[in-house]
Design an enzyme around this catalytic site. Structure first.
Site, PDB file in Angstrom:
ATOM      1  N   HIS A 190       1.225   4.784  -2.521  1.00 24.70           N
ATOM      2  CA  HIS A 190       0.846   5.570  -3.711  1.00 24.70           C
ATOM      3  C   HIS A 190       2.114   6.217  -4.241  1.00 24.70           C
ATOM      4  O   HIS A 190       2.751   6.995  -3.505  1.00 24.70           O
ATOM      5  CB  HIS A 190      -0.167   6.650  -3.331  1.00 24.70           C
ATOM      6  CG  HIS A 190      -1.399   6.094  -2.681  1.00 24.70           C
ATOM      7  ND1 HIS A 190      -2.573   5.897  -3.360  1.00 24.70           N
ATOM      8  CD2 HIS A 190      -1.624   5.674  -1.404  1.00 24.70           C
ATOM      9  CE1 HIS A 190      -3.478   5.389  -2.537  1.00 24.70           C
ATOM     10  NE2 HIS A 190      -2.933   5.246  -1.343  1.00 24.70           N
ATOM     11  N   GLU A 238     -11.242   3.325   6.003  1.00 24.07           N
ATOM     12  CA  GLU A 238     -10.222   4.264   6.518  1.00 24.07           C
ATOM     13  C   GLU A 238     -11.001   5.378   7.230  1.00 24.07           C
ATOM     14  O   GLU A 238     -10.981   5.475   8.443  1.00 24.07           O
ATOM     15  CB  GLU A 238      -9.382   4.833   5.357  1.00 24.07           C
ATOM     16  CG  GLU A 238      -8.344   5.862   5.787  1.00 24.07           C
ATOM     17  CD  GLU A 238      -7.648   6.554   4.592  1.00 24.07           C
ATOM     18  OE1 GLU A 238      -8.185   6.537   3.471  1.00 24.07           O
ATOM     19  OE2 GLU A 238      -6.566   7.145   4.814  1.00 24.07           O
ATOM     20  N   HIS A 246       0.860  -1.188   0.000  1.00 24.91           N
ATOM     21  CA  HIS A 246       0.000   0.000   0.000  1.00 24.91           C
ATOM     22  C   HIS A 246       0.891   1.230   0.000  1.00 24.91           C
ATOM     23  O   HIS A 246       1.266   1.738   1.067  1.00 24.91           O
ATOM     24  CB  HIS A 246      -0.920  -0.030   1.227  1.00 24.91           C
ATOM     25  CG  HIS A 246      -1.927   1.074   1.273  1.00 24.91           C
ATOM     26  ND1 HIS A 246      -3.100   0.979   1.994  1.00 24.91           N
ATOM     27  CD2 HIS A 246      -1.946   2.307   0.715  1.00 24.91           C
ATOM     28  CE1 HIS A 246      -3.794   2.103   1.871  1.00 24.91           C
ATOM     29  NE2 HIS A 246      -3.099   2.930   1.092  1.00 24.91           N
ATOM     30  N   HIS A 250      -9.528   0.813  -1.263  1.00 21.46           N
ATOM     31  CA  HIS A 250      -9.473   1.487   0.031  1.00 21.46           C
ATOM     32  C   HIS A 250     -10.883   1.415   0.621  1.00 21.46           C
ATOM     33  O   HIS A 250     -11.857   1.769  -0.057  1.00 21.46           O
ATOM     34  CB  HIS A 250      -9.108   2.963  -0.135  1.00 21.46           C
ATOM     35  CG  HIS A 250      -7.655   3.229  -0.400  1.00 21.46           C
ATOM     36  ND1 HIS A 250      -6.959   2.655  -1.418  1.00 21.46           N
ATOM     37  CD2 HIS A 250      -6.763   4.037   0.259  1.00 21.46           C
ATOM     38  CE1 HIS A 250      -5.699   3.096  -1.390  1.00 21.46           C
ATOM     39  NE2 HIS A 250      -5.558   3.930  -0.392  1.00 21.46           N
ATOM     40  N   ASP A 264       1.792   4.053   2.732  1.00 27.75           N
ATOM     41  CA  ASP A 264       0.744   4.887   2.136  1.00 27.75           C
ATOM     42  C   ASP A 264       1.319   6.033   1.291  1.00 27.75           C
ATOM     43  O   ASP A 264       1.458   5.892   0.080  1.00 27.75           O
ATOM     44  CB  ASP A 264      -0.214   5.411   3.218  1.00 27.75           C
ATOM     45  CG  ASP A 264      -1.611   5.701   2.684  1.00 27.75           C
ATOM     46  OD1 ASP A 264      -1.866   5.438   1.500  1.00 27.75           O
ATOM     47  OD2 ASP A 264      -2.462   6.185   3.461  1.00 27.75           O
ATOM     48  N   ASP A 265       1.646   7.159   1.928  1.00 23.83           N
ATOM     49  CA  ASP A 265       2.216   8.324   1.235  1.00 23.83           C
ATOM     50  C   ASP A 265       3.395   8.830   2.064  1.00 23.83           C
ATOM     51  O   ASP A 265       3.296   9.864   2.743  1.00 23.83           O
ATOM     52  CB  ASP A 265       1.152   9.427   1.107  1.00 23.83           C
ATOM     53  CG  ASP A 265      -0.067   8.931   0.349  1.00 23.83           C
ATOM     54  OD1 ASP A 265      -0.008   8.854  -0.880  1.00 23.83           O
ATOM     55  OD2 ASP A 265      -1.071   8.597   1.015  1.00 23.83           O
TER      56      ASP A 265
HETATM   57  N1  HPA Z   1      -6.748   7.242   1.186  1.00 23.78           N
HETATM   58  C1  HPA Z   1      -7.401   7.602   0.084  1.00 23.78           C
HETATM   59  N2  HPA Z   1      -6.803   8.104  -0.976  1.00 23.78           N
HETATM   60  C2  HPA Z   1      -5.493   8.247  -0.963  1.00 23.78           C
HETATM   61  C3  HPA Z   1      -4.748   7.902   0.144  1.00 23.78           C
HETATM   62  C4  HPA Z   1      -5.414   7.357   1.273  1.00 23.78           C
HETATM   63  O1  HPA Z   1      -4.833   6.997   2.312  1.00 23.78           O
HETATM   64  N3  HPA Z   1      -3.471   8.180  -0.154  1.00 23.78           N
HETATM   65  C5  HPA Z   1      -3.444   8.661  -1.409  1.00 23.78           C
HETATM   66  N4  HPA Z   1      -4.677   8.714  -1.911  1.00 23.78           N
HETATM   67 ZN    ZN Z   2      -3.755   4.771   0.463  1.00 25.03          ZN
END
Ligand code: HPA
Ligand code: ZN
Length: 337
Positions: free
Chosen positions: A19, A200, A17, A197, A278-279
């Protein structure tokens, strides 16, 4: 460094996971802005970092889509991906399945091929030069329409062999998986695997929808599953992986502090939990920092770390032979402890 910290760094692991647009470090953002003659609304990288104070998912997405605007050429996408892969090597990531968001680029008149080819070439180079295997996952932006998703899906078809799965990201609340049922049906009939996703910021019901309507093989995040006991039972019995991103969840206020995070409870319940970044350029840490943050909060044991690393391999889209190779490598590292 205690021995658990060393194990966290050294153990071979998969990232499931991440991006790729979320790995854009402020320094590279400046470099690409200068290369492409774009004026950023910040004076320097530190000023960018100071702007990364998020209150929820949307407050992050606004700044994240703005940052991606510096990505213009195939070389830019290559450089972005290559930087991530070199960082991944340091963390002993042996396999990565990265997301990319083509609509973030096609909406700005950057072609699908520009983004795809730049990313793909870096992944191929990493296979040869860094010994990192990979798969690519195309994510649809869920705040846009299903018709828009179909448009990008059609653009993806000529590149089908380079993309293993489709996913769903961006603003979750109010954009349930059911909105994308037909495009996911089309993707599966073309041979793509599916992920999404869910859970969250959205409710447990969105996780049900991702499983039942989109036939997702994994749930990205999924931490709100605990709001539905029957769902937790299903996730456990079917060993449906959750790709949990601890630092992201804290930065986006899904949990107040790491001590409030439910990852340790989910692991103890026997769910197939994985740790991911994630990011990482936006949330303050790559995969190792995510493991370490959990360790600091919950005193993870050697068995926990080995379980998490093995889960990441088992939850991947590698074939059984490749999984066995990596699982054996994990055992070798553990045996030298
Ligand atoms: N959630 C939804 N969209 C996203 C995320 C996330 O954690 N990171 C990058 N785009
Ligand atoms: Zn994500």
């Amino acid at each position: 460094m205690d021995h658990i910290e060393k194990l966290i760094r050294d153990i071979p692991k998969a990232e499931l996971h991440c991006h790729i647009e979320g790995t854009l470090e402020p320094e590279l953002m400046f470099e690409l802005a200068s290369r492409n003659k774009i004026k950023l609304p910040f004076a320097n990288p530190d000023e960018i970092r100071r702007a990364y104070a998020f209150t929820n998912l949307q407050s992050f997405l606004d700044i994240y889509y703005q940052g991606a605007d510096v990505l213009r050429t195939e070389q830019d996408f290559y450089d972005l991906t290559w930087a991530y892969l070199n960082r991944a090597r340091e963390d002993n990531i042996c396999h990565t399945e990265i997301f990319f968001d083509p609509q973030t680029h096609t909406q700005r008149n950057i072609s699908f091929a520009t983004a795809l080819n730049g990313i793909h070439h870096a992944l191929e180079d990493a296979r040869k030069k860094l010994n990192i295997s990979s798969h690519l996952i195309l994510c649809f932006l869920r705040h846009l329409s299903e018709e828009d998703a179909f448009t990008v899906f059609k653009q993806a078809l000529p590149f089908k062999e380079k993309i293993i799965a489709v996913g769903l990201d961006s603003g979750e609340a109010g954009n349930p998986p059911e909105k994308f049922k037909r495009v996911f049906d089309a993707a599966r009939s073309e041979g793509f695997l599916t992920v999404a996703h869910a859970g969250e910021e959205g409710p447990a019901n969105y996780i049900w929808q991702a499983l039942e309507l989109l036939e997702a093989s994994r749930i990205d995040h999924g931490v709100r599953c605990t709001e539905d006991e029957a769902l937790v039972t299903l996730l456990k019995e079917k060993q449906i992986p959750l790709t949990v991103c601890p630092l992201s969840n804290i930065k986006l206020c899904v949990f107040k502090t790491m001590h409030d995070h439910n990852i340790k409870k989910l692991l103890e319940k026997g769910l197939c939990i994985t740790i991911n970044s994630d990011d990482p350029a936006y949330f303050g840490g790559y995969i190792t920092e995510n493991y370490l943050a959990c360790h600091r909060a919950f005193k993870l044991t050697t068995d926990d770390i080995v379980q998490l690393a093995k889960n990441s391999i088992n939850a991947s889209f590698l074939d059984n032979e490749q999984k066995t190779t990596y699982l054996n490598r994990i055992n070798q590292v553990v045996n030298t402890l």
